[in-house]
Scaffold this motif. Structure first.
Motif, mmCIF file in Angstrom:
data_model
loop_
_atom_site.group_PDB
_atom_site.id
_atom_site.type_symbol
_atom_site.label_atom_id
_atom_site.label_comp_id
_atom_site.label_asym_id
_atom_site.label_seq_id
_atom_site.Cartn_x
_atom_site.Cartn_y
_atom_site.Cartn_z
ATOM 1 N N GLN A 204 34.610 25.895 91.041
ATOM 2 C CA GLN A 204 34.159 24.642 90.438
ATOM 3 C C GLN A 204 35.238 23.567 90.584
ATOM 4 N N GLU A 205 34.898 22.465 91.241
ATOM 5 C CA GLU A 205 35.857 21.380 91.426
ATOM 6 C C GLU A 205 36.160 20.697 90.099
ATOM 7 N N THR A 206 37.399 20.227 89.968
ATOM 8 C CA THR A 206 37.793 19.452 88.790
ATOM 9 C C THR A 206 38.465 18.167 89.257
ATOM 10 N N LEU A 207 38.726 17.286 88.308
ATOM 11 C CA LEU A 207 39.373 16.015 88.633
ATOM 12 C C LEU A 207 40.890 16.114 88.664
ATOM 13 N N ASN A 208 41.417 17.291 88.370
ATOM 14 C CA ASN A 208 42.867 17.494 88.380
ATOM 15 C C ASN A 208 43.212 18.594 89.376
ATOM 16 N N PRO A 209 43.680 18.237 90.579
ATOM 17 C CA PRO A 209 43.979 19.261 91.595
ATOM 18 C C PRO A 209 45.158 20.160 91.221
ATOM 19 N N LEU A 210 45.939 19.779 90.219
ATOM 20 C CA LEU A 210 47.092 20.581 89.816
ATOM 21 C C LEU A 210 46.719 21.663 88.812
ATOM 22 N N ALA A 211 45.495 21.579 88.277
ATOM 23 C CA ALA A 211 45.078 22.553 87.269
ATOM 24 C C ALA A 211 44.243 23.654 87.913
ATOM 25 N N PRO A 212 44.352 24.890 87.425
ATOM 26 C CA PRO A 212 43.486 25.963 87.927
ATOM 27 C C PRO A 212 42.017 25.638 87.653
ATOM 28 N N ARG A 213 41.169 25.953 88.612
ATOM 29 C CA ARG A 213 39.739 25.718 88.438
ATOM 30 C C ARG A 213 39.147 26.767 87.504
ATOM 31 N N PRO A 214 38.109 26.397 86.735
ATOM 32 C CA PRO A 214 37.486 27.388 85.844
ATOM 33 C C PRO A 214 36.974 28.594 86.631
ATOM 34 N N ILE A 215 37.123 29.771 86.028
ATOM 35 C CA ILE A 215 36.581 30.988 86.645
ATOM 36 C C ILE A 215 35.059 30.892 86.710
ATOM 37 N N ALA A 216 34.477 30.357 85.660
ATOM 38 C CA ALA A 216 33.026 30.147 85.604
ATOM 39 C C ALA A 216 32.766 28.904 84.772
ATOM 40 N N PHE A 217 31.721 28.151 85.146
ATOM 41 C CA PHE A 217 31.383 26.934 84.403
ATOM 42 C C PHE A 217 29.868 26.791 84.349
ATOM 43 N N ARG A 218 29.331 26.564 83.151
ATOM 44 C CA ARG A 218 27.883 26.431 82.959
ATOM 45 C C ARG A 218 27.450 25.007 83.316
ATOM 46 N N TYR A 219 27.381 24.728 84.599
ATOM 47 C CA TYR A 219 27.051 23.374 85.045
ATOM 48 C C TYR A 219 25.637 22.987 84.615
ATOM 49 N N ASP A 220 24.700 23.926 84.708
ATOM 50 C CA ASP A 220 23.321 23.637 84.316
ATOM 51 C C ASP A 220 23.233 23.278 82.838
ATOM 52 N N GLU A 221 24.021 23.953 82.021
ATOM 53 C CA GLU A 221 24.034 23.657 80.589
ATOM 54 C C GLU A 221 24.626 22.274 80.329
ATOM 55 N N ALA A 222 25.630 21.896 81.114
ATOM 56 C CA ALA A 222 26.219 20.563 80.969
ATOM 57 C C ALA A 222 25.183 19.480 81.249
ATOM 58 N N VAL A 223 24.404 19.656 82.313
ATOM 59 C CA VAL A 223 23.354 18.688 82.641
ATOM 60 C C VAL A 223 22.319 18.631 81.523
ATOM 61 N N ASN A 224 21.955 19.774 80.979
ATOM 62 C CA ASN A 224 20.967 19.815 79.898
ATOM 63 C C ASN A 224 21.474 19.110 78.639
ATOM 64 N N ARG A 225 22.751 19.253 78.365
ATOM 65 C CA ARG A 225 23.316 18.606 77.178
ATOM 66 C C ARG A 225 23.241 17.083 77.292
ATOM 67 N N VAL A 226 23.547 16.569 78.466
ATOM 68 C CA VAL A 226 23.439 15.122 78.666
ATOM 69 C C VAL A 226 21.975 14.694 78.596
ATOM 70 N N GLY A 227 21.086 15.520 79.154
ATOM 71 C CA GLY A 227 19.660 15.210 79.088
ATOM 72 C C GLY A 227 19.156 15.125 77.659
ATOM 73 N N ALA A 228 19.689 15.965 76.785
ATOM 74 C CA ALA A 228 19.303 15.912 75.373
ATOM 75 C C ALA A 228 19.732 14.588 74.745
ATOM 76 N N ALA A 229 20.885 14.067 75.163
ATOM 77 C CA ALA A 229 21.341 12.765 74.661
ATOM 78 C C ALA A 229 20.423 11.645 75.133
ATOM 79 N N THR A 230 19.915 11.773 76.358
ATOM 80 C CA THR A 230 18.970 10.775 76.872
ATOM 81 C C THR A 230 17.713 10.739 76.012
ATOM 82 N N LEU A 231 17.211 11.903 75.631
ATOM 83 C CA LEU A 231 16.030 11.951 74.764
ATOM 84 C C LEU A 231 16.316 11.306 73.411
ATOM 85 N N THR A 232 17.495 11.570 72.867
ATOM 86 C CA THR A 232 17.873 10.957 71.592
ATOM 87 C C THR A 232 17.921 9.440 71.711
ATOM 88 N N ALA A 233 18.497 8.955 72.809
ATOM 89 C CA ALA A 233 18.618 7.508 73.008
ATOM 90 C C ALA A 233 17.252 6.855 73.151
#
Length: 454
Positions: A204-233
């Motif tokens: 998983q790419e990050t914005l800091n090339p000096l930091a270790p990348r996450p072993i695993a990242f729930r990207y789909d869950e991240a998108v869903n969380r933002v989508g929930a904010a859109t519904l609230t708005a």
């Protein structure tokens, strides 16, 4: 009743007329009983004339319906205040939407930080720039390129896109809950001195090339969380936005608007005046009209605005530039006066109401609500400052006794929202526009819902 019902005599020879289809027109300004502007709905006027022709007495005629609407003048400074409040309403909506999305995305950490400590800056929106809006849709196509264009400048985005919220945390924390879903496993790199031995990390790419990348990242869950904010708005924050707009346009002693149909299908208009005349500005507009229209208008425009179609030799050539008219709007769709010079009045500045009465035009503050689909923020330069970023962390471990663990930020950009947060809903715009006597009022439709009782 002004130029509309009086008609306008024309010479036997007239130029080819542009096509006019007037529906809601500005009639005239008057100082009695209070300074006000009057407007006419053409269809209602036609119905009135037909009904009045059949009426047997004044009582019957009184039941023929209303076609004219009178509105008191509002003060220019007060319309600026209304515009500022409308900008504040949109800024509140946009800011709380972004921070709710960030709160959802980075829960529970951000709940504990931003919902515990209020970082809100609470800065008031800047006052809008007062410009006279002119667009090609306001006048016949024959004048395209002749009348200078001026877009609306309500500038509904944030005045400043900051790393801190402008709204109080209650605006975006209310109704939120802690989301304890495990979002990622941090990556780890091991060092011996300054030598990197190996890393345990994912792709998983990050914005800091000096930091270790996450072993695993729930990207789909991240998108869903933002989508929930859109519904609230779009459900909750949009409703609050509309309430804020209604508060902003609420009538006051200095702001007396007329709602024409509804904000969604028509517009709110408020005839607007200043307290100090600017006759020099009007004189300059006369020169501008002559320069831009050219030909016979170069010498006659300033005199026409000052005197109208009088019997002097200067304005006599202008009579061929009037449109064929009869006695009232029931018989003809054409507006009065020298139409090219009258349409140029749409560029004229705000003035006191007696000046409007003398020069045959008025200025209106106008507001309207329309459905829109866009990505927020709209300004290209602001988009990098409004990214959806999950605040992940990676670890560097220095092998020694005891081992030293150095956490490093490993922020993850949610690329689906790189161009902005999606918004499909309502947005209310506003502007100022000038309208000549007998000519169409832009953006309104139908008939006003109420009238002022005088």
């Amino acid at each position: 009743m002004g130029l509309l019902l009086a008609g306008c005599a024309t010479a036997a020879t007239t130029e080819k007329a542009p096509k006019y289809d007037r529906r809601n027109i500005y009639d005239t300004s008057s100082m009695r009983p209070i300074p006000h502007a009057s407007f006419i709905n053409v269809e209602k006027f036609k119905q009135y004339k037909t009904c009045a022709a059949k009426a047997r007495n004044d009582k019957d005629k009184a039941g023929c319906g209303k076609y004219q609407y009178r509105v008191p003048y509002s003060l220019s400074d007060e319309t600026l205040r209304v515009g500022q409040d409308m900008r504040q309403a949109w800024q509140r909506f946009e800011d709380r939407y972004y921070w709710r999305a960030m709160l959802n995305l980075n829960s529970p950490l951000m709940n504990l930080s931003h919902c515990t400590i209020d970082f809100g800056q609470n800065q008031a929106a800047a006052q809008p720039e007062l410009v006279i809006n002119t667009e090609n849709s306001m006048y016949p196509k024959e004048l395209t390129g002749k009348i200078p264009q001026q877009d609306i400048k309500d500038k509904l985005g944030m005045d400043t896109y900051s790393i801190l919220p402008n709204v109080p945390n209650t605006d975006y924390c209310a109704g939120s809950t802690l989301d304890l879903t495990l979002m990622y496993l941090p990556g780890t790199c091991f060092y011996l001195g300054t030598t990197k031995l190996f890393c345990v990390e994912g792709d998983q790419e990050t914005l800091n090339p000096l930091a270790p990348r996450p072993i695993a990242f729930r990207y789909d869950e991240a998108v869903n969380r933002v989508g929930a904010a859109t519904l609230t708005a779009e459900k909750l924050y949009q409703a609050d936005y509309q309430k804020d707009i209604l508060k902003a346009i609420k009538p006051t002693a200095k702001f007396l608007p007329l709602l024409w149909d509804t904000l969604l299908t028509g517009a709110l208009v408020a005839p607007t005046q200043t307290l100090k005349p600017d006759l020099g500005g009007l004189a300059q507009k006369g020169k501008d009209a002559g320069t831009r229209l050219g030909g016979v208008f170069a010498a006659t425009a300033p005199v026409y605005y000052a005197q109208g179609l009088t019997g002097n030799a200067i304005t006599l050539p202008l009579r061929v530039h009037t449109l064929p008219t009869l006695t009232d709007v029931l018989a003809t769709p054409n507006p009065p006066g020298v139409w090219k010079l009258e349409e140029f009045k749409r560029t004229f500045p705000q003035q006191p109401s007696p000046v409007y009465e003398r020069f045959g035009y008025t200025n209106l503050f106008s507001a309207w609500t329309r459905p829109t689909v866009k990505l927020l923020p709209e300004a290209v330069g602001a988009k990098p400052l409004r990214q959806m970023i999950y605040m992940a962390v990676g670890n560097n471990v220095s092998i020694q006794i005891p081992p030293v663990v150095v956490p490093l930020p490993a922020p993850v950009l949610i690329k689906e929202f790189a161009l902005g947060l999606p918004y499909a809903g309502l947005q209310t715009h506003f502007t100022w526009q000038s309208v000549p006597e007998g000519y169409e009022v832009p953006r309104v439709s139908g008939v006003p819902l109420i009238d002022y009782p005088f």
